[in-house]
Design an enzyme around this catalytic site. Structure first.
Site, PDB file in Angstrom:
ATOM      1  N   GLU A   1       0.874  -1.164   0.000  1.00  0.00           N
ATOM      2  CA  GLU A   1       0.000   0.000   0.000  1.00  0.00           C
ATOM      3  C   GLU A   1       0.916   1.219   0.000  1.00  0.00           C
ATOM      4  OE1 GLU A   1      -2.828   0.124   3.237  1.00  0.00           O
ATOM      5  OE2 GLU A   1      -3.662   2.009   2.474  1.00  0.00           O
TER       6      GLU A   1
ATOM      7  N   ARG B   1       5.162 -13.093   9.552  1.00  0.00           N
ATOM      8  CA  ARG B   1       5.748 -11.782   9.301  1.00  0.00           C
ATOM      9  C   ARG B   1       7.007 -11.612  10.140  1.00  0.00           C
ATOM     10  NH1 ARG B   1       3.564  -6.658   9.804  1.00  0.00           N
ATOM     11  NH2 ARG B   1       1.818  -7.358   8.634  1.00  0.00           N
TER      12      ARG B   1
ATOM     13  N   LYS C   1       3.863   0.742  10.152  1.00  0.00           N
ATOM     14  CA  LYS C   1       4.032   1.935   9.316  1.00  0.00           C
ATOM     15  C   LYS C   1       3.444   3.162  10.000  1.00  0.00           C
ATOM     16  CE  LYS C   1       2.906   0.028   5.099  1.00  0.00           C
ATOM     17  NZ  LYS C   1       2.393   0.082   3.733  1.00  0.00           N
TER      18      LYS C   1
HETATM   19  P1  ATP Z   1      -0.269  -1.569   6.835  1.00  0.00           P
HETATM   20  O1  ATP Z   1      -0.056  -1.533   8.289  1.00  0.00           O
HETATM   21  O2  ATP Z   1      -0.350  -0.231   6.201  1.00  0.00           O
HETATM   22  O3  ATP Z   1      -1.283  -2.571   6.320  1.00  0.00           O
HETATM   23  P2  ATP Z   1       1.701  -3.412   5.961  1.00  0.00           P
HETATM   24  O4  ATP Z   1       2.939  -3.434   6.765  1.00  0.00           O
HETATM   25  O5  ATP Z   1       0.785  -4.552   5.961  1.00  0.00           O
HETATM   26  O6  ATP Z   1       1.088  -2.074   6.321  1.00  0.00           O
HETATM   27  P3  ATP Z   1       1.603  -3.379   3.084  1.00  0.00           P
HETATM   28  O7  ATP Z   1       2.028  -2.264   2.235  1.00  0.00           O
HETATM   29  O8  ATP Z   1       0.187  -3.763   3.083  1.00  0.00           O
HETATM   30  O9  ATP Z   1       2.102  -3.016   4.507  1.00  0.00           O
HETATM   31  O10 ATP Z   1       2.534  -4.634   2.849  1.00  0.00           O
HETATM   32  C1  ATP Z   1       2.924  -5.130   1.609  1.00  0.00           C
HETATM   33  C2  ATP Z   1       3.301  -6.569   1.758  1.00  0.00           C
HETATM   34  O11 ATP Z   1       4.352  -6.699   2.703  1.00  0.00           O
HETATM   35  C3  ATP Z   1       2.159  -7.405   2.268  1.00  0.00           C
HETATM   36  O12 ATP Z   1       2.118  -8.603   1.512  1.00  0.00           O
HETATM   37  C4  ATP Z   1       2.501  -7.673   3.695  1.00  0.00           C
HETATM   38  O13 ATP Z   1       1.981  -8.897   4.118  1.00  0.00           O
HETATM   39  C5  ATP Z   1       4.028  -7.650   3.678  1.00  0.00           C
HETATM   40  N1  ATP Z   1       4.560  -7.272   4.974  1.00  0.00           N
HETATM   41  C6  ATP Z   1       4.290  -6.153   5.679  1.00  0.00           C
HETATM   42  N2  ATP Z   1       4.928  -6.163   6.859  1.00  0.00           N
HETATM   43  C7  ATP Z   1       5.643  -7.310   6.910  1.00  0.00           C
HETATM   44  C8  ATP Z   1       6.514  -7.914   7.870  1.00  0.00           C
HETATM   45  N3  ATP Z   1       6.773  -7.326   9.034  1.00  0.00           N
HETATM   46  N4  ATP Z   1       7.070  -9.105   7.578  1.00  0.00           N
HETATM   47  C9  ATP Z   1       6.809  -9.702   6.405  1.00  0.00           C
HETATM   48  N5  ATP Z   1       6.009  -9.202   5.466  1.00  0.00           N
HETATM   49  C10 ATP Z   1       5.415  -8.017   5.698  1.00  0.00           C
HETATM   50 MG    MG Z   2      -1.271  -4.260   4.709  1.00  0.00          MG
END
Ligand code: ATP
Ligand code: MG
Length: 566
Positions: free
Chosen positions: A44, A270, A280
């Site tokens: 995102e 994650r 974020k």
């Molecule tokens: P938000 O809190 O805004 O939803 P998010 O950290 O989930 O943020 P995204 O931009 O939706 O961010 O994430 C993009 C991809 O990265 C998604 O597939 C998500 O699952 C993965 N991702 C985000 N944070 C992690 C993490 N800590 N470890 C592994 N993968 C992650």
């Molecule tokens: Mg997300």
């Protein structure tokens, strides 16, 4: 037939496959998706990528690379409130920096029309309805996993009415928060996500790509799986918290699909890391409240922060490889990340002399005005990196902590009467020091032994300590920024009752403005990495100007935290 010799290697290879690779191999073997492998990385655009995202990037792009498939970059831009092009640009830069290349760039907003048409179709099929209740009302009716939810009074409204209102949701006639479109599934389902999930909500803020065309915006659950389907994704890899969303993902696809093809969602753990905040929202707060200097502050877990700190793409990819992919959430020790960058820079970084906290050492028996050149090996780990000549004179900068007037027994550095080797040059014997009126040491004195330089009769004489130095006459001034962990506690995210600002380490940045580094570094460019011998790995900060070198400490040579806790 495979020869016997080959078997062990293949076996070994198999063992090292993670569970996602195993799934992909099985699918390929069974001829699923016509032998196609397609993944996507779906950020995102509401913040910068962090080390957690790197874990997702590595598996999404890595799977496609490994199995000859493709990985697309898809911006999940379904919420105009938080999203911005600044983030789009940085995300692309960071992925490429890590060493990956997408096939196409897509935006979920590219599918707004298709999604809209699909939503209209669901309304017409009696599978979706417009609900006029408030968000609170809807939440109250959700029930609990063991108590069924209460149906909305609008659940059975006529199809025509829902259709009409849905158009109005998008025309600007309906204020934000007044109506949502919900899927009509099962208010008693044990899976809470099936209890008439929200598909669309009203947002009146312009979108960074579609402007004011849309006022009704699809929710993640309604957009994600369908986008996967439109693009032909075969393996939609995401983090474990989406596991409970998977049945809904499949439900929407089943309504949509007109063929046999189905994208499948797979979830991995994650990345959480000690002393690190990964959300974020929290990172944005750190930036907005100026608790750090920006998204690329070298203390941030963002990829741009790590890059500025001196982390290499290889170190990050090696780290991700080393922690692996599983189905269990946990927390990774940040020292593993530090180990990975140490390991990589050990192979790549030129060893130089940098004195962080200088005091002058005068060799009283060394001729004034004389300059010698001593040869320094650039990297003992890599002969091909060669060597360089470094100037040696009567007056040298050494670390203040490498001298003690009164030293404990096992102090093998400079103390009156004691001998040390000056790295790459002579053995010197400390004779004393000079102090100012406050008792601070201003000069240290020693006598050198001319027989102990390389090539001289006593070159190999052993002494217990070796210290680094920089010729005063040839030294360059530098600023050095010493970083430590941004948070004081191991799991800042778990300290829910505390304000996260209180958990910040007040000593996470210490600036040393009076450092002395060797001449060789005059030509160093921003982001170049070096090992300051005996201290750690440092890189040139982009704040460096023509007149002033600025270094960041990437990581100390040894893990000082381990020592403390033992
Ligand atoms: P938000 O809190 O805004 O939803 P998010 O950290 O989930 O943020 P995204 O931009 O939706 O961010 O994430 C993009 C991809 O990265 C998604 O597939 C998500 O699952 C993965 N991702 C985000 N944070 C992690 C993490 N800590 N470890 C592994 N993968 C992650
Ligand atoms: Mg997300």
């Amino acid at each position: 037939m495979m020869s016997e010799k080959e078997t062990p290697a293949v076996e070994e290879n198999k063992k090292s496959l993670n569970f996602i690779e195993q799934i992909v191999e099985k699918d390929l073997k069974e001829g699923k998706n016509g032998g196609r492998v397609q993944t996507r990385f779906p950020p995102e655009p509401n913040g910068y990528l962090h080390i957690g995202h790197a874990k997702a990037v590595c598996i999404d792009f890595g799977i496609a690379e490994r199995y000859g498939g493709i990985c697309n970059l898809r911006f999940d831009d379904t919420n105009p409130v938080k999203e911005d092009v600044e983030y789009v640009d940085s995300i692309m830069e960071d992925i490429q920096w890590l060493g990956f290349q997408w096939k196409n760039v897509f935006y979920a907003s590219d599918y707004f029309q298709q999604l809209w048409d699909f939503a209209v179709r669901l309304i017409k099929e009696g599978k979706a309805y417009v609900d006029e209740q408030s968000a609170e009302e809807i939440a109250r009716q959700k029930g609990t996993p063991t108590v069924p939810g209460t149906p909305s009074p609008y659940r059975d409204r006529p199809i025509e009415e829902s259709l009409d209102l849905f158009y109005k949701m998008n025309s600007g006639e309906i204020p934000e928060g007044k109506m949502v479109l919900r899927a009509k599934i099962d208010m008693a389902s044990p899976n809470m996500h099936f209890r008439d999930p929200i598909m669309y909500r009203v947002i009146h803020i312009p979108h960074h790509r579609t402007g004011t065309t849309w006022k009704a915006y699809p929710m993640y659950d309604f957009a994600h799986g369908q986008s996967d389907y439109f693009e032909g994704v075969t393996h939609s890899i995401c983090t474990l918290e989406f596991e409970v969303h998977r049945p809904l993902y499949d439900w929407f696809i089943d309504q949509l699909a007109t063929d046999d093809y189905r994208p499948r969602q797979y979830e991995f753990n994650r990345l959480n890391m000690t002393y690190t905040m990964m959300s974020k929202r929290k990172l944005l707060q750190l930036v907005q409240e100026k608790l750090v200097s920006g998204w690329d502050d070298p203390r941030m877990p963002t990829l741009c922060g790590l890059r500025r700190r001196g982390y290499t793409p290889e170190s990050i990819r090696n780290f991700v490889d080393s922690i692996g992919y599983t189905k269990y959430d946990g927390i990774i020790d940040v020292s593993l990340l530090e180990h990975a960058v140490r390991d990589d820079l050990n192979k790549k970084a030129v060893r130089v002399s940098g004195v962080i906290d200088p005091v002058k050492l005068i060799l009283t028996n060394y001729p004034e005005g004389k300059t010698e050149e001593v040869e320094m090996v650039n990297n003992p780990e890599d002969e091909s990196m060669g060597s360089r000549m470094v100037k040696f004179t009567r007056e040298l900068w050494i670390e203040r902590e490498d001298f003690m007037e009164v030293a404990p027994k096992k102090y093998y550095r400079l103390t009156p009467g004691n001998e040390v080797r000056l790295k790459g040059a002579y053995i010197v014997k400390c004779t004393g020091c000079k102090k100012d009126e406050n008792g601070n040491v201003t000069e240290v004195y020693a006598e050198y032994d001319p027989q102990t330089r390389s090539g001289m009769p006593e070159a190999n004489r052993k002494v217990k300590g070796t210290i680094h130095w920089v010729s005063v006459q040839h030294a360059i001034d530098a600023e050095v920024r010493l970083y430590d962990r941004l948070f004081l506690v191991e799991d800042p995210a778990a300290e829910k009752e505390k304000d996260f600002r209180e958990l910040l380490n007040p000593d996470s940045l210490i600036v040393k403005r009076n450092c002395k580094v060797e001449e060789y570094l005059a030509s160093a460019k921003p982001l170049d990495s070096f090992q300051f011998q005996r201290i750690g790995y440092f890189n040139v900060d982009p704040d460096t100007t023509d007149g002033r070198l600025v270094f960041n400490r990437t990581v100390a040579l040894k893990d000082s935290w381990k020592k403390q806790s033992n």
